[in-house]
Design a protein around this motif. Structure first.
Motif, PDB file in Angstrom:
ATOM      1  N   ARG A 289     -68.359 -17.825 -45.411  1.00  0.00           N
ATOM      2  CA  ARG A 289     -69.634 -17.092 -45.382  1.00  0.00           C
ATOM      3  C   ARG A 289     -69.776 -16.323 -44.069  1.00  0.00           C
ATOM      4  N   ALA A 290     -69.374 -16.953 -42.967  1.00  0.00           N
ATOM      5  CA  ALA A 290     -69.454 -16.280 -41.663  1.00  0.00           C
ATOM      6  C   ALA A 290     -68.535 -15.063 -41.632  1.00  0.00           C
ATOM      7  N   TRP A 291     -67.327 -15.201 -42.166  1.00  0.00           N
ATOM      8  CA  TRP A 291     -66.388 -14.070 -42.216  1.00  0.00           C
ATOM      9  C   TRP A 291     -66.974 -12.942 -43.050  1.00  0.00           C
ATOM     10  N   ASN A 292     -67.474 -13.269 -44.233  1.00  0.00           N
ATOM     11  CA  ASN A 292     -68.077 -12.247 -45.088  1.00  0.00           C
ATOM     12  C   ASN A 292     -69.249 -11.560 -44.397  1.00  0.00           C
ATOM     13  N   HIS A 293     -70.063 -12.324 -43.722  1.00  0.00           N
ATOM     14  CA  HIS A 293     -71.220 -11.753 -43.021  1.00  0.00           C
ATOM     15  C   HIS A 293     -70.763 -10.749 -41.957  1.00  0.00           C
ATOM     16  N   ALA A 294     -69.765 -11.121 -41.173  1.00  0.00           N
ATOM     17  CA  ALA A 294     -69.273 -10.219 -40.125  1.00  0.00           C
ATOM     18  C   ALA A 294     -68.700  -8.938 -40.723  1.00  0.00           C
ATOM     19  N   ILE A 295     -68.003  -9.059 -41.840  1.00  0.00           N
ATOM     20  CA  ILE A 295     -67.359  -7.895 -42.466  1.00  0.00           C
ATOM     21  C   ILE A 295     -68.379  -7.040 -43.221  1.00  0.00           C
ATOM     22  N   GLU A 296     -69.162  -7.667 -44.064  1.00  0.00           N
ATOM     23  CA  GLU A 296     -70.058  -6.917 -44.952  1.00  0.00           C
ATOM     24  C   GLU A 296     -71.338  -6.452 -44.268  1.00  0.00           C
ATOM     25  N   GLN A 297     -71.880  -7.257 -43.373  1.00  0.00           N
ATOM     26  CA  GLN A 297     -73.144  -6.909 -42.718  1.00  0.00           C
ATOM     27  C   GLN A 297     -72.944  -6.199 -41.385  1.00  0.00           C
ATOM     28  N   ARG A 298     -71.682  -6.119 -40.930  1.00  0.00           N
ATOM     29  CA  ARG A 298     -71.370  -5.507 -39.622  1.00  0.00           C
ATOM     30  C   ARG A 298     -72.256  -6.123 -38.532  1.00  0.00           C
ATOM     31  N   SER A 299     -72.372  -7.432 -38.557  1.00  0.00           N
ATOM     32  CA  SER A 299     -73.221  -8.149 -37.611  1.00  0.00           C
ATOM     33  C   SER A 299     -72.747  -7.951 -36.178  1.00  0.00           C
ATOM     34  N   THR A 300     -73.650  -8.217 -35.245  1.00  0.00           N
ATOM     35  CA  THR A 300     -73.342  -8.008 -33.824  1.00  0.00           C
ATOM     36  C   THR A 300     -73.852  -9.154 -32.957  1.00  0.00           C
ATOM     37  N   PHE A 301     -73.755 -10.366 -33.442  1.00  0.00           N
ATOM     38  CA  PHE A 301     -74.179 -11.513 -32.635  1.00  0.00           C
ATOM     39  C   PHE A 301     -73.413 -11.566 -31.312  1.00  0.00           C
ATOM     40  N   ALA A 302     -72.119 -11.227 -31.342  1.00  0.00           N
ATOM     41  CA  ALA A 302     -71.281 -11.308 -30.135  1.00  0.00           C
ATOM     42  C   ALA A 302     -71.410 -10.072 -29.249  1.00  0.00           C
ATOM     43  N   LYS A 303     -72.233  -9.115 -29.646  1.00  0.00           N
ATOM     44  CA  LYS A 303     -72.525  -7.921 -28.842  1.00  0.00           C
ATOM     45  C   LYS A 303     -71.278  -7.108 -28.489  1.00  0.00           C
ATOM     46  N   GLY A 304     -70.295  -7.095 -29.399  1.00  0.00           N
ATOM     47  CA  GLY A 304     -69.083  -6.313 -29.175  1.00  0.00           C
ATOM     48  C   GLY A 304     -68.009  -7.024 -28.375  1.00  0.00           C
ATOM     49  N   ALA A 305     -68.167  -8.316 -28.153  1.00  0.00           N
ATOM     50  CA  ALA A 305     -67.187  -9.074 -27.370  1.00  0.00           C
ATOM     51  C   ALA A 305     -65.812  -9.060 -28.037  1.00  0.00           C
ATOM     52  N   LEU A 306     -64.789  -9.037 -27.207  1.00  0.00           N
ATOM     53  CA  LEU A 306     -63.411  -9.128 -27.690  1.00  0.00           C
ATOM     54  C   LEU A 306     -62.747 -10.428 -27.253  1.00  0.00           C
ATOM     55  N   LEU A 307     -63.406 -11.150 -26.367  1.00  0.00           N
ATOM     56  CA  LEU A 307     -62.848 -12.389 -25.828  1.00  0.00           C
ATOM     57  C   LEU A 307     -63.934 -13.451 -25.766  1.00  0.00           C
ATOM     58  N   TYR A 308     -63.522 -14.685 -25.838  1.00  0.00           N
ATOM     59  CA  TYR A 308     -64.453 -15.798 -25.652  1.00  0.00           C
ATOM     60  C   TYR A 308     -63.662 -17.020 -25.227  1.00  0.00           C
ATOM     61  N   HIS A 309     -64.379 -17.974 -24.697  1.00  0.00           N
ATOM     62  CA  HIS A 309     -63.770 -19.267 -24.388  1.00  0.00           C
ATOM     63  C   HIS A 309     -64.838 -20.342 -24.519  1.00  0.00           C
ATOM     64  N   ALA A 310     -64.367 -21.574 -24.658  1.00  0.00           N
ATOM     65  CA  ALA A 310     -65.298 -22.698 -24.703  1.00  0.00           C
ATOM     66  C   ALA A 310     -66.014 -22.786 -23.362  1.00  0.00           C
ATOM     67  N   ASN A 311     -67.297 -23.077 -23.415  1.00  0.00           N
ATOM     68  CA  ASN A 311     -68.080 -23.199 -22.199  1.00  0.00           C
ATOM     69  C   ASN A 311     -69.155 -24.260 -22.420  1.00  0.00           C
ATOM     70  N   PRO A 312     -68.967 -25.427 -21.855  1.00  0.00           N
ATOM     71  CA  PRO A 312     -67.969 -25.765 -20.840  1.00  0.00           C
ATOM     72  C   PRO A 312     -66.581 -25.951 -21.457  1.00  0.00           C
ATOM     73  N   MET A 313     -65.577 -25.831 -20.604  1.00  0.00           N
ATOM     74  CA  MET A 313     -64.198 -26.009 -21.049  1.00  0.00           C
ATOM     75  C   MET A 313     -63.935 -27.488 -21.335  1.00  0.00           C
ATOM     76  N   PRO A 314     -63.090 -27.760 -22.333  1.00  0.00           N
ATOM     77  CA  PRO A 314     -62.717 -29.159 -22.589  1.00  0.00           C
ATOM     78  C   PRO A 314     -62.056 -29.774 -21.364  1.00  0.00           C
ATOM     79  N   LYS A 315     -62.195 -31.076 -21.254  1.00  0.00           N
ATOM     80  CA  LYS A 315     -61.630 -31.805 -20.117  1.00  0.00           C
ATOM     81  C   LYS A 315     -60.142 -31.489 -19.980  1.00  0.00           C
ATOM     82  N   GLY A 316     -59.741 -31.196 -18.752  1.00  0.00           N
ATOM     83  CA  GLY A 316     -58.338 -30.919 -18.462  1.00  0.00           C
ATOM     84  C   GLY A 316     -57.922 -29.470 -18.650  1.00  0.00           C
TER      85      GLY A 316
END
Length: 160
Positions: free
Chosen positions: A98-125
């Protein structure tokens, strides 16, 4: 997209289907995230593909490029878990589809055009990626921080 037919066999049997691979990547990367977080990861996949960002411009090339999505890195234990995915993961996979379809069909912009992301906070180690200190952070959604890369080529006209 209905992923129900894909779950008749282990999900790995469908890795040549780009949409199935995208759904499985979203599951690997964001299964514990809120709806907006799943969609934001889908948007990053979509926009990296459209821009050819660290990619050959295909969905499979974008997803399986070396060190592009940690769930496909050979040392990541989630890779094996994902390749064994089947009917037991149906509710989570349906939500990711459903999330994939939403991004493709609705052209959503929750990530504001981001091309990169990481866990925050980062996992231990684990350490924050080096690029995170050089690039502008756009938004935090759930346990992921999303970043722009100003040097990336823009989206093709018609895909904006």
């Amino acid at each position: 997209m209905s992923i129900l037919p894909l779950l008749a066999l282990p999900f790995a049997a469908h890795l040549t289907d780009p949409a199935a691979l995208a759904v499985l990547t979203i599951w690997q990367e964001a299964r514990g995230e809120p709806w907006e977080g799943k969609v934001a990861v889908a948007e990053v996949i979509r926009d990296r593909t459209l821009r050819g960002y660290n990619s050959d411009g295909t969905l499979i090339g974008t997803l399986l490029g070396p060190y592009q999505f940690s769930g496909w890195n050979t040392a990541d234990p989630q890779r094996i878990k994902a390749l064994k995915a089947g009917a037991a993961l149906l509710p989570a996979l349906v939500e990711c589809a459903r999330a994939w379809n939403h991004a493709i069909e609705q052209r959503s912009t929750f990530a504001k055009g981001a091309l990169l992301y990481h866990a925050n906070p980062m996992p231990k180690g684990m350490k924050v990626p080096g690029w995170a200190s050089r690039l502008p952070k756009l938004i935090q959604i759930g346990a992921h921080a999303f970043y722009a890369d100003p040097a990336a080529k823009p989206l093709p006209k018609g895909d904006q």
